[in-house]
Design a protein around this motif. Structure first.
Motif, PDB file in Angstrom:
ATOM      1  N   GLY A  12       1.121  -1.280  -0.414  1.00 10.95           N
ATOM      2  CA  GLY A  12      -0.217   0.071  -0.091  1.00 10.95           C
ATOM      3  C   GLY A  12       0.168   1.370  -0.289  1.00 10.95           C
ATOM      4  O   GLY A  12       1.899   0.907   0.904  1.00 10.95           O
ATOM      5  N   THR A  13       0.794   2.108  -0.411  1.00 12.08           N
ATOM      6  CA  THR A  13       1.549   4.082  -0.893  1.00 12.08           C
ATOM      7  C   THR A  13       0.234   4.311   0.017  1.00 12.08           C
ATOM      8  O   THR A  13      -0.915   4.503  -0.509  1.00 12.08           O
ATOM      9  N   SER A  14       0.937   5.741  -0.109  1.00 16.35           N
ATOM     10  CA  SER A  14       0.098   7.115  -0.157  1.00 16.35           C
ATOM     11  C   SER A  14      -0.707   7.467  -1.616  1.00 16.35           C
ATOM     12  O   SER A  14      -0.645   6.711  -2.418  1.00 16.35           O
ATOM     13  N   ARG A  15      -2.097   7.674  -1.344  1.00 12.20           N
ATOM     14  CA  ARG A  15      -2.556   7.717  -2.681  1.00 12.20           C
ATOM     15  C   ARG A  15      -1.763   8.893  -3.192  1.00 12.20           C
ATOM     16  O   ARG A  15      -1.901  10.048  -3.042  1.00 12.20           O
ATOM     17  N   GLY A  16      -1.754   8.815  -4.843  1.00 13.58           N
ATOM     18  CA  GLY A  16      -1.073   9.678  -5.455  1.00 13.58           C
ATOM     19  C   GLY A  16      -1.402   9.465  -6.578  1.00 13.58           C
ATOM     20  O   GLY A  16      -1.726   9.164  -7.751  1.00 13.58           O
ATOM     21  N   PRO A  17      -1.062  10.601  -7.845  1.00  8.96           N
ATOM     22  CA  PRO A  17      -1.177  10.907  -9.158  1.00  8.96           C
ATOM     23  C   PRO A  17      -0.850  10.025 -10.081  1.00  8.96           C
ATOM     24  O   PRO A  17       0.827  10.195  -9.592  1.00  8.96           O
ATOM     25  N   LEU A  18      -1.312   9.352 -11.025  1.00  2.13           N
ATOM     26  CA  LEU A  18       0.325   9.110 -12.034  1.00  2.13           C
ATOM     27  C   LEU A  18      -0.811   9.055 -13.482  1.00  2.13           C
ATOM     28  O   LEU A  18      -1.989   8.034 -13.286  1.00  2.13           O
ATOM     29  N   ASP A  24      -3.459   3.687  -5.318  1.00  3.06           N
ATOM     30  CA  ASP A  24      -3.132   3.455  -3.517  1.00  3.06           C
ATOM     31  C   ASP A  24      -2.183   2.140  -3.181  1.00  3.06           C
ATOM     32  O   ASP A  24      -1.907   1.787  -2.132  1.00  3.06           O
ATOM     33  N   ARG A  25      -1.764   1.000  -4.338  1.00  6.98           N
ATOM     34  CA  ARG A  25      -1.274   0.374  -4.003  1.00  6.98           C
ATOM     35  C   ARG A  25      -0.237   0.395  -5.106  1.00  6.98           C
ATOM     36  O   ARG A  25      -0.311   0.081  -6.509  1.00  6.98           O
ATOM     37  N   LEU A  26       1.461  -0.179  -4.962  1.00 13.12           N
ATOM     38  CA  LEU A  26       2.104  -1.005  -6.124  1.00 13.12           C
ATOM     39  C   LEU A  26       2.126  -2.458  -6.232  1.00 13.12           C
ATOM     40  O   LEU A  26       1.760  -3.305  -4.934  1.00 13.12           O
ATOM     41  N   ASN A  27       1.632  -2.926  -6.871  1.00  9.74           N
ATOM     42  CA  ASN A  27       1.431  -4.473  -7.218  1.00  9.74           C
ATOM     43  C   ASN A  27       2.277  -5.057  -7.970  1.00  9.74           C
ATOM     44  O   ASN A  27       2.998  -5.164  -8.809  1.00  9.74           O
ATOM     45  N   ILE A  28       3.499  -5.826  -7.565  1.00 10.29           N
ATOM     46  CA  ILE A  28       4.355  -6.809  -8.263  1.00 10.29           C
ATOM     47  C   ILE A  28       3.509  -8.459  -8.406  1.00 10.29           C
ATOM     48  O   ILE A  28       3.040  -9.485  -7.495  1.00 10.29           O
ATOM     49  N   VAL A  29       3.250  -8.211  -9.086  1.00 10.66           N
ATOM     50  CA  VAL A  29       2.832  -9.668 -10.174  1.00 10.66           C
ATOM     51  C   VAL A  29       3.288 -10.990  -9.937  1.00 10.66           C
ATOM     52  O   VAL A  29       3.988 -11.307 -10.158  1.00 10.66           O
ATOM     53  N   SER A  30       2.258 -11.578  -9.375  1.00  8.31           N
ATOM     54  CA  SER A  30       2.501 -13.204  -9.784  1.00  8.31           C
ATOM     55  C   SER A  30       3.220 -13.920 -10.677  1.00  8.31           C
ATOM     56  O   SER A  30       2.993 -13.294 -12.027  1.00  8.31           O
ATOM     57  N   GLY A  31       3.680 -14.905 -10.608  1.00 12.40           N
ATOM     58  CA  GLY A  31       4.732 -15.678 -12.029  1.00 12.40           C
ATOM     59  C   GLY A  31       5.820 -16.210 -12.139  1.00 12.40           C
ATOM     60  O   GLY A  31       5.983 -16.944 -11.092  1.00 12.40           O
ATOM     61  N   GLY A  32       6.252 -16.980 -12.982  1.00 11.69           N
ATOM     62  CA  GLY A  32       7.204 -18.240 -12.925  1.00 11.69           C
ATOM     63  C   GLY A  32       8.378 -17.864 -12.184  1.00 11.69           C
ATOM     64  O   GLY A  32       8.934 -17.004 -12.248  1.00 11.69           O
ATOM     65  N   THR A  33       8.977 -19.005 -11.603  1.00  7.33           N
ATOM     66  CA  THR A  33      10.285 -19.242 -11.220  1.00  7.33           C
ATOM     67  C   THR A  33      11.475 -19.986 -11.497  1.00  7.33           C
ATOM     68  O   THR A  33      10.575 -21.074 -11.540  1.00  7.33           O
ATOM     69  N   GLN A  54      15.316 -16.421  -9.069  1.00  7.38           N
ATOM     70  CA  GLN A  54      14.688 -14.966 -10.095  1.00  7.38           C
ATOM     71  C   GLN A  54      12.928 -15.090 -10.174  1.00  7.38           C
ATOM     72  O   GLN A  54      12.802 -16.779  -9.953  1.00  7.38           O
ATOM     73  N   GLN A  55      12.431 -14.645  -9.980  1.00  7.51           N
ATOM     74  CA  GLN A  55      10.837 -14.203 -10.290  1.00  7.51           C
ATOM     75  C   GLN A  55      10.844 -13.401 -11.857  1.00  7.51           C
ATOM     76  O   GLN A  55      11.482 -12.489 -11.425  1.00  7.51           O
ATOM     77  N   SER A  56       9.744 -13.836 -13.001  1.00 12.30           N
ATOM     78  CA  SER A  56       9.799 -12.912 -13.909  1.00 12.30           C
ATOM     79  C   SER A  56       8.522 -11.741 -13.814  1.00 12.30           C
ATOM     80  O   SER A  56       7.804 -12.772 -13.132  1.00 12.30           O
ATOM     81  N   SER A  57       8.117 -10.451 -13.270  1.00 13.81           N
ATOM     82  CA  SER A  57       7.235 -10.179 -12.777  1.00 13.81           C
ATOM     83  C   SER A  57       6.814  -8.996 -13.309  1.00 13.81           C
ATOM     84  O   SER A  57       7.557  -8.475 -14.880  1.00 13.81           O
ATOM     85  N   ARG A  58       5.603  -8.598 -12.709  1.00 18.97           N
ATOM     86  CA  ARG A  58       5.752  -6.940 -13.321  1.00 18.97           C
ATOM     87  C   ARG A  58       5.163  -6.059 -12.321  1.00 18.97           C
ATOM     88  O   ARG A  58       4.895  -6.099 -11.088  1.00 18.97           O
ATOM     89  N   LEU A  59       5.502  -4.990 -12.322  1.00 16.18           N
ATOM     90  CA  LEU A  59       4.698  -3.643 -11.460  1.00 16.18           C
ATOM     91  C   LEU A  59       3.654  -3.386 -12.172  1.00 16.18           C
ATOM     92  O   LEU A  59       3.636  -2.859 -12.708  1.00 16.18           O
ATOM     93  N   ASP A  60       2.450  -3.335 -11.179  1.00 15.55           N
ATOM     94  CA  ASP A  60       1.291  -1.986 -11.556  1.00 15.55           C
ATOM     95  C   ASP A  60       1.175  -1.485 -10.016  1.00 15.55           C
ATOM     96  O   ASP A  60       1.509  -1.673  -9.084  1.00 15.55           O
ATOM     97  N   ALA A  61       0.777  -0.585 -10.747  1.00 18.39           N
ATOM     98  CA  ALA A  61      -0.344   0.333 -10.030  1.00 18.39           C
ATOM     99  C   ALA A  61      -2.145   0.255 -10.150  1.00 18.39           C
ATOM    100  O   ALA A  61      -2.133  -0.049 -11.222  1.00 18.39           O
ATOM    101  N   GLU A  62      -2.043   0.339  -8.564  1.00 15.82           N
ATOM    102  CA  GLU A  62      -3.259  -0.471  -8.709  1.00 15.82           C
ATOM    103  C   GLU A  62      -4.498   0.614  -8.067  1.00 15.82           C
ATOM    104  O   GLU A  62      -3.747   1.726  -6.725  1.00 15.82           O
ATOM    105  N   GLY A  63      -5.615   0.418  -7.831  1.00 16.20           N
ATOM    106  CA  GLY A  63      -6.571   2.074  -6.970  1.00 16.20           C
ATOM    107  C   GLY A  63      -8.180   1.909  -7.409  1.00 16.20           C
ATOM    108  O   GLY A  63      -8.347   0.961  -8.126  1.00 16.20           O
ATOM    109  N   HIS A  64      -8.466   3.415  -7.465  1.00 18.53           N
ATOM    110  CA  HIS A  64      -9.739   3.366  -7.945  1.00 18.53           C
ATOM    111  C   HIS A  64      -9.753   3.370  -9.779  1.00 18.53           C
ATOM    112  O   HIS A  64     -10.900   2.835 -10.302  1.00 18.53           O
ATOM    113  N   ALA A  65      -8.984   3.368 -10.200  1.00 21.51           N
ATOM    114  CA  ALA A  65      -8.850   3.709 -11.529  1.00 21.51           C
ATOM    115  C   ALA A  65      -8.504   2.310 -12.275  1.00 21.51           C
ATOM    116  O   ALA A  65      -7.965   0.936 -11.608  1.00 21.51           O
TER     117      ALA A  65
END
Length: 175
Positions: A12-18, A24-33, A54-65
């Motif tokens: 969880g993060t402070s609510r911020g614009p992007l 308000d959340r940064l998510n590391i996506v589950s993936g193969g290792t 090592q895990q191959s993943s992606r960083l996603d921003a999540e919130g109301h949008a």
């Protein structure tokens, strides 16, 4: 060596614009290792091992949008573990348990917002490593290992204010 799948969680993060949206959340996506271990037995039950994963993943921003894909990401673990192997060394089925500590590195790749690389700084944090499983030995030198591993990683915190309790006094609370 082994291959598997990692279930990941975000923070969880402070609510911020992007890009004009609020997240308000940064998510590391589950993936193969994939993981490699090298161990040395101290006695029949105890083993010291080094683990690289090592895990191959992606960083996603999540919130109301809608979810926004931010960056490609590799999550790398460097761990020293103490392993307890139940049973005797010549058992065909042998449960094991382990715990250890080390570092987790978050290596960001292509920025999916701009198409460029290197715009998000890589980060390495202290982490621990806990788990267990079962080893199946088909012969004296060939076997298979099935297990689970939990790797909590400390991501840091910042003071978000002061909390006061009538029994324990006041202290800063983290975000």
């Amino acid at each position: 060596g082994n291959v598997g799948y990692s279930l990941s969680e975000g923070v969880g993060t402070s609510r911020g614009p992007l890009l004009g949206q609020t997240f308000d959340r940064l998510n590391i996506v589950s993936g193969g290792t994939f993981n490699f271990t090298f161990g040395v037995f101290l006695n029949e039950q105890m083993e010291v091992e080094f683990l690289y994963g090592q895990q191959s993943s992606r960083l996603d921003a999540e919130g109301h949008a809608p979810t926004l894909q931010v960056s490609e990401l590799k999550v790398q673990h460097y761990m020293g573990n103490l392993v307890y192997n139940a049973g005797t060394h010549d058992s065909r089925v042998r449960p094991y348990f382990f715990g250890g500590f080390g570092a987790t590195n978050f290596a960001f790749g292509q920025n999916l917002l701009t198409g460029s690389t290197g715009s998000i700084q890589n980060d390495t944090q202290l982490s621990t490593n806990w788990g267990g499983g079962v080893k199946f030995m088909f012969s004296q030198s060939l076997g298979a290992k099935f297990g689970v591993r939990w790797t909590p990683t400390y991501m840091g915190s910042s003071t978000d204010g002061i909390w006061c309790d009538p029994f324990y006094g006041c202290w800063p609370i983290g975000q």
